[in-house]
Scaffold this motif. Structure first.
Motif, PDB file in Angstrom:
ATOM      1  N   SER A   1     -92.632 -37.127 -21.792  1.00 18.35           N
ATOM      2  CA  SER A   1     -91.961 -37.496 -20.589  1.00 18.35           C
ATOM      3  C   SER A   1     -90.353 -37.328 -21.069  1.00 18.35           C
ATOM      4  CB  SER A   1     -92.176 -39.035 -20.373  1.00 18.35           C
ATOM      5  OG  SER A   1     -91.618 -39.755 -21.314  1.00 18.35           O
TER       6      SER A   1
ATOM      7  N   ILE B   1     -94.624 -34.144 -13.350  1.00 25.27           N
ATOM      8  CA  ILE B   1     -95.486 -35.104 -13.134  1.00 25.27           C
ATOM      9  C   ILE B   1     -96.864 -35.000 -13.154  1.00 25.27           C
ATOM     10  CG2 ILE B   1     -95.998 -36.899 -11.255  1.00 25.27           C
ATOM     11  CD1 ILE B   1     -93.056 -36.460 -10.419  1.00 25.27           C
TER      12      ILE B   1
ATOM     13  N   SER C   1     -97.049 -41.742 -14.125  1.00 24.13           N
ATOM     14  CA  SER C   1     -96.342 -40.619 -14.790  1.00 24.13           C
ATOM     15  C   SER C   1     -94.764 -40.299 -14.325  1.00 24.13           C
ATOM     16  CB  SER C   1     -97.103 -39.205 -14.505  1.00 24.13           C
ATOM     17  OG  SER C   1     -98.393 -39.287 -15.115  1.00 24.13           O
ATOM     18  N   LYS C   2     -94.766 -40.675 -12.986  1.00 24.39           N
ATOM     19  CA  LYS C   2     -93.350 -40.559 -12.152  1.00 24.39           C
ATOM     20  C   LYS C   2     -92.278 -41.439 -13.020  1.00 24.39           C
ATOM     21  CE  LYS C   2     -91.141 -40.155  -7.890  1.00 24.39           C
ATOM     22  NZ  LYS C   2     -90.055 -41.104  -8.082  1.00 24.39           N
TER      23      LYS C   2
END
Length: 568
Positions: A503, A533, A553-554
């Motif tokens: 990330s 993402i 994830s976003k």
């Protein structure tokens, strides 16, 4: 930093080009997708080992090429290039390429100039630092801890080590000389007797420089004395007596002179010619006398020839034992005379050597003490820094200790033995790393070492090849934040399976396998925001991506972006 990596015909990669950016470059993909091929290709550019097995099936050669920007260690790199006669670009870019062929040969080039593989290793030391999973085992080997500690030293420290190596070399030479004197008495006396015999044999022969050549020349004359007599006697007869009722050369020349003298009285222009013939007559007359004397003195002496043969046998025997020439035999005798003198005066020589050894050992110990002090200073600094970094990496109660013990005798590293000790929990005693450290803890310790070392070696590109082994949860988040922090000041390329690290990507490259008929290819693509993402969702949940996973994830990526903004 590395700007571009181009890979062609390596393993499953047909052809791929990756344009790396500043900051944190993340490589992800399924297990076996080919992430390691990218890192291995990078290592090839830095002088890593390779064999023809890495060439893609059906191709004749494999090629990897990298474009680097020399933005650190500039003076050192320029010096290395200057010494090799390689020009560098005004914009400080450096192009390194390496071809591996089917016959196993490697062709390495720097800025178009062919260089040996060792040159890539030397250059790569200042361009990229790679931290891979294998280094965990390196960390567990206590014999490597001293070299790790010394990596944090400055140039003066390594100059001291160089002086120490030179002194140790001198000391070892003196030890070898001393051993020659400490053989048992029987062996010593045998050696003295042998030396005396060899010296006496050479001296008794009373050899002289140039003697052999003179003997060979005289032997040749004696062997050919009959031939010499016949040919030189014929010369004399032709000049002075004549052969087979023929007038001799001198008689004929006298007649010529008489005719010239008579003609000269008529034509004065013949004066010069008459003088020349007259001079020739006198010269030939003198030659005939010398030839006569030579012939009269030709005498075949069998005894002399026998003596010459005996003398040549003596010289030949000496040459077989002591040298190919008379000059070498004489030098050999001088060397053995010197050796014999030393043995006969052993006590005096031993005293001188021991005194010299003692003086050198004092210097060795003085330098070793200075090296020890410098190591202790760096160790104190390192203990605090690593403990601080480990605390940031979710190991708050860790105590890291550099244990420096003194050896009885010095070696090229001085008189120190170094071992890293650690206590990961309150109340636990300090123990060697291999006794208590887990895989995740080793990953974080190695990361801490590399983080600190990066400030010392000035290398602008760090590669982390799956250093997240054994890390999860809160520790994974701490490692991700540390890697992100490192990437603010230098380029970081990281292969990872952890969503927390993924990330944090500034640039995210996805590596995947593709199939076309009967061939397998590796595809490398740079992901946009949406692609990041989706790939992070795959890492978190596997093949099935739900809305919940997608949103999570976003959120992770957005939180990471906010965190990185605070670091700037």
């Amino acid at each position: 930093m590395i700007l571009t990596l181009n890979i062609k015909n390596i393993a499953l990669i047909d052809e791929a080009e990756i344009d790396f950016d500043d900051g944190l470059n993340i490589l992800t993909g399924e297990t076996g997708a080919g992430k390691s091929i990218v890192i291995d290709s990078m290592m090839l550019l830095l002088g890593g080992r390779a064999n023809k097995d890495i060439i893609r099936n059906g191709a004749q050669k494999a090629t990897v090429e990298g474009v680097f920007l020399v933005d650190s260690n500039t003076d050192v790199i320029h010096k290395i290039l200057d010494e090799a006669g390689i020009e560098y670009e005004d914009d400080d870019t450096l192009v390194i390429s390496r071809d591996i062929t089917e016959n196993g040969r490697n062709y390495c080039r720097v800025n178009g100039r062919i260089v040996p593989l060792s040159f890539l290793s030397k250059l790569g030391t200042y361009l990229v630092d790679i931290l891979g999973q294998h280094e965990h085992q390196f960390l567990l080997d206590s014999s490597k801890h001293l070299s790790i500690l010394d990596n944090f030293q400055d140039k003066n420290f390594f100059d001291l080590k160089g002086t120490l190596r030179d002194l140790l070399s001198e000391y070892n030479i003196l030890n070898k000389r001393l051993k020659e004197f400490y053989s048992d008495d029987k062996e010593k006396m045998s050696k003295i007797d042998l030396l005396k015999y060899q010296i006496n044999e050479i001296e008794s022969a009373k050899i002289k420089k140039g003697e052999e050549e003179n003997l060979l020349e005289r032997r040749n004359i004696l062997i050919n004395s009959e031939k010499l007599f016949n040919s030189m006697n014929e010369c004399y007869n032709l000049l002075y007596k004549g052969i087979n009722d023929n007038t001799s050369i001198l008689d004929n020349l006298s007649t010529v002179l008489k005719n010239l003298d008579a003609s000269y009285k008529i034509d004065k222009r013949l004066e010069k010619l008459k003088e020349m013939i007259q001079s020739a007559l006198y010269t030939l007359d003198d030659c005939s006398i010398q030839i006569r004397d030579y012939v009269e003195n030709i005498n075949f002496d069998a005894n002399e020839l026998n003596e010459i043969e005996k003398r040549l046998d003596i010289l030949g025997n000496l040459k077989r034992k002591y040298g190919r020439t008379i000059e070498e035999i004489i030098r050999y005798k001088e060397e053995k005379n010197s050796e014999l003198t030393k043995l006969l005066n052993a006590e005096e020589e031993i005293y001188k050597i021991n005194k010299e050894k003692e003086e050198i050992m004092q210097k060795i110990k003085a330098i070793s003490d200075e090296i020890h002090k410098r190591r202790k200073n760096v160790a104190d600094f390192l203990e605090k820094k690593i403990s601080d970094v480990l605390s940031e990496l979710n190991m708050p109660n860790t105590i890291f200790k550099v244990d420096i013990r003194k050896r009885d005798m010095p070696n090229e590293n001085g008189m120190d033995e170094v071992e890293f000790l650690i206590s990961t929990n309150i109340g636990e005693p300090l123990k060697p790393l291999d006794k208590i450290a887990s895989g995740g803890e080793l990953s974080r310790i190695m990361l801490a070492l590399k983080t600190i070392l990066a400030d010392f070696d000035g290398i602008s590109t760090l590669i982390f090849d799956e250093v997240d082994t054994g890390i999860s949860g809160k520790a994974a988040q701490a490692v991700a934040q540390k890697i992100a922090l490192i990437s603010r000041n230098r380029q970081v390329i990281c292969v990872t399976h952890l969503p927390q690290i993924t990330s944090m990507a500034d640039s995210h490259f996805k590596i995947s396998k593709e199939f076309d008929k009967d061939k397998t290819y590796i595809k490398i693509e740079k992901l946009d925001y949406e692609g990041k993402i989706k790939e992070l969702s795959r890492i978190i949940s596997g093949s099935v991506v739900t809305n919940t996973t997608y949103n999570h994830s976003k959120e992770l990526i957005d939180l990471a972006e906010n965190y990185k903004k605070k670091l700037i």
